[in-house]
Write a protein that holds these residues in place. Sequence first.
Motif, short mmCIF file in Angstrom:
data_model
loop_
_atom_site.label_atom_id
_atom_site.label_comp_id
_atom_site.label_asym_id
_atom_site.label_seq_id
_atom_site.Cartn_x
_atom_site.Cartn_y
_atom_site.Cartn_z
N TYR A 18 4.70 -4.87 6.64
CA TYR A 18 3.30 -5.03 6.24
C TYR A 18 3.15 -4.96 4.72
O TYR A 18 2.42 -5.74 4.12
CB TYR A 18 2.41 -3.98 6.92
CG TYR A 18 0.95 -4.30 6.70
CD1 TYR A 18 0.33 -5.32 7.41
CD2 TYR A 18 0.20 -3.62 5.75
CE1 TYR A 18 -0.99 -5.65 7.19
CE2 TYR A 18 -1.13 -3.93 5.53
CZ TYR A 18 -1.72 -4.95 6.25
OH TYR A 18 -3.02 -5.29 6.03
N ARG A 19 3.86 -4.02 4.08
CA ARG A 19 3.82 -3.94 2.61
C ARG A 19 4.35 -5.23 1.98
O ARG A 19 3.80 -5.72 0.98
CB ARG A 19 4.59 -2.72 2.12
CG ARG A 19 3.80 -1.43 2.22
CD ARG A 19 4.51 -0.27 1.51
NE ARG A 19 5.80 0.05 2.09
CZ ARG A 19 5.99 0.83 3.14
NH1 ARG A 19 4.97 1.38 3.75
NH2 ARG A 19 7.22 1.06 3.59
N TYR A 21 4.25 -8.20 3.32
CA TYR A 21 3.19 -9.20 3.52
C TYR A 21 2.08 -9.02 2.49
O TYR A 21 1.62 -9.99 1.88
CB TYR A 21 2.62 -9.09 4.94
CG TYR A 21 1.23 -9.63 5.06
CD1 TYR A 21 0.97 -10.99 4.97
CD2 TYR A 21 0.15 -8.77 5.25
CE1 TYR A 21 -0.32 -11.48 5.06
CE2 TYR A 21 -1.14 -9.26 5.35
CZ TYR A 21 -1.37 -10.61 5.25
OH TYR A 21 -2.64 -11.09 5.33
N GLU A 22 1.63 -7.78 2.29
CA GLU A 22 0.57 -7.53 1.31
C GLU A 22 0.98 -7.97 -0.09
O GLU A 22 0.17 -8.54 -0.82
CB GLU A 22 0.21 -6.04 1.29
CG GLU A 22 -0.63 -5.60 2.47
CD GLU A 22 -1.01 -4.13 2.39
OE1 GLU A 22 -0.16 -3.31 1.99
OE2 GLU A 22 -2.16 -3.83 2.72
N GLU A 23 2.22 -7.69 -0.47
CA GLU A 23 2.71 -8.11 -1.79
C GLU A 23 2.72 -9.63 -1.91
O GLU A 23 2.33 -10.19 -2.93
CB GLU A 23 4.10 -7.54 -2.05
CG GLU A 23 4.10 -6.05 -2.30
CD GLU A 23 5.50 -5.47 -2.41
OE1 GLU A 23 6.49 -6.25 -2.55
OE2 GLU A 23 5.61 -4.23 -2.32
N SER A 26 -0.96 -10.82 -2.10
CA SER A 26 -1.57 -10.48 -3.40
C SER A 26 -1.01 -11.33 -4.53
O SER A 26 -1.73 -11.66 -5.48
CB SER A 26 -1.37 -9.00 -3.71
OG SER A 26 -2.12 -8.21 -2.83
N GLU A 112 -9.41 -8.73 2.75
CA GLU A 112 -8.34 -8.26 3.63
C GLU A 112 -7.26 -7.51 2.86
O GLU A 112 -6.76 -6.49 3.32
CB GLU A 112 -7.73 -9.44 4.40
CG GLU A 112 -6.65 -9.04 5.37
CD GLU A 112 -7.14 -8.12 6.49
OE1 GLU A 112 -6.35 -7.28 6.95
OE2 GLU A 112 -8.31 -8.24 6.90
N SER A 113 -6.93 -8.00 1.66
CA SER A 113 -5.85 -7.36 0.92
C SER A 113 -6.29 -6.04 0.28
O SER A 113 -5.48 -5.12 0.15
CB SER A 113 -5.27 -8.30 -0.15
OG SER A 113 -6.18 -8.48 -1.21
N LYS A 114 -7.54 -5.94 -0.09
CA LYS A 114 -8.03 -4.71 -0.73
C LYS A 114 -8.60 -3.71 0.25
O LYS A 114 -8.50 -2.50 0.03
CB LYS A 114 -9.10 -5.05 -1.78
CG LYS A 114 -8.62 -5.97 -2.89
CD LYS A 114 -7.66 -5.27 -3.79
CE LYS A 114 -7.29 -6.18 -4.96
NZ LYS A 114 -6.16 -5.65 -5.70
N GLY A 116 -8.56 -3.95 4.18
CA GLY A 116 -8.36 -4.43 5.54
C GLY A 116 -9.17 -3.61 6.54
O GLY A 116 -9.23 -2.39 6.44
#
Length: 155
Positions: A18-19, A21-23, A26, A112-114, A116
């Motif tokens: 998940y991290r 994906y977030e990176e 972003s 979603e990124s900031k 969720g």
Amino acid sequence: MTDATPPTFDADDFMARYRAYEERASALHPANKAALFAALAATGITSVTVTFDGYGDSGQIEGFAAKAGDSDAELPDTPVELAGTSFGSDEIVRTTNPLPDAIEAFCYRVLESKHGGWENNEGAYGEFVLDVVAGTVEFDFNYRIETSENHFYEL
């Protein structure tokens, strides 16, 4: 005969994926912002305010207010290409949409990124201000919080 062993869940592995994906997601924001701002500048639009509201497990972009200087403006259907990704995939997908849809997609991706889950329970509301002249995006986010206070007395 089937294996009766229940599937296992590796929380550390899930969080690592998940991290990542977030990176990945972003990292796409700056180029997507640049594409939006180029399209807005080409049409003479100097700012766009986007409002959002969510609660009860649903949320939506409420509306757009575009300006060309001090005058109200309409968002044209100028095509804009944005890049996106999804959880569980390393693939970067590029889609081209009319400018209003591209702005909406950009805002949803930032939400979603900031924050969720911004639409869950009491939810959240706020706005994005895309200032084309300054080259900035202001993101004003407000959580709704329901509280409960209990006073119990045994006399």
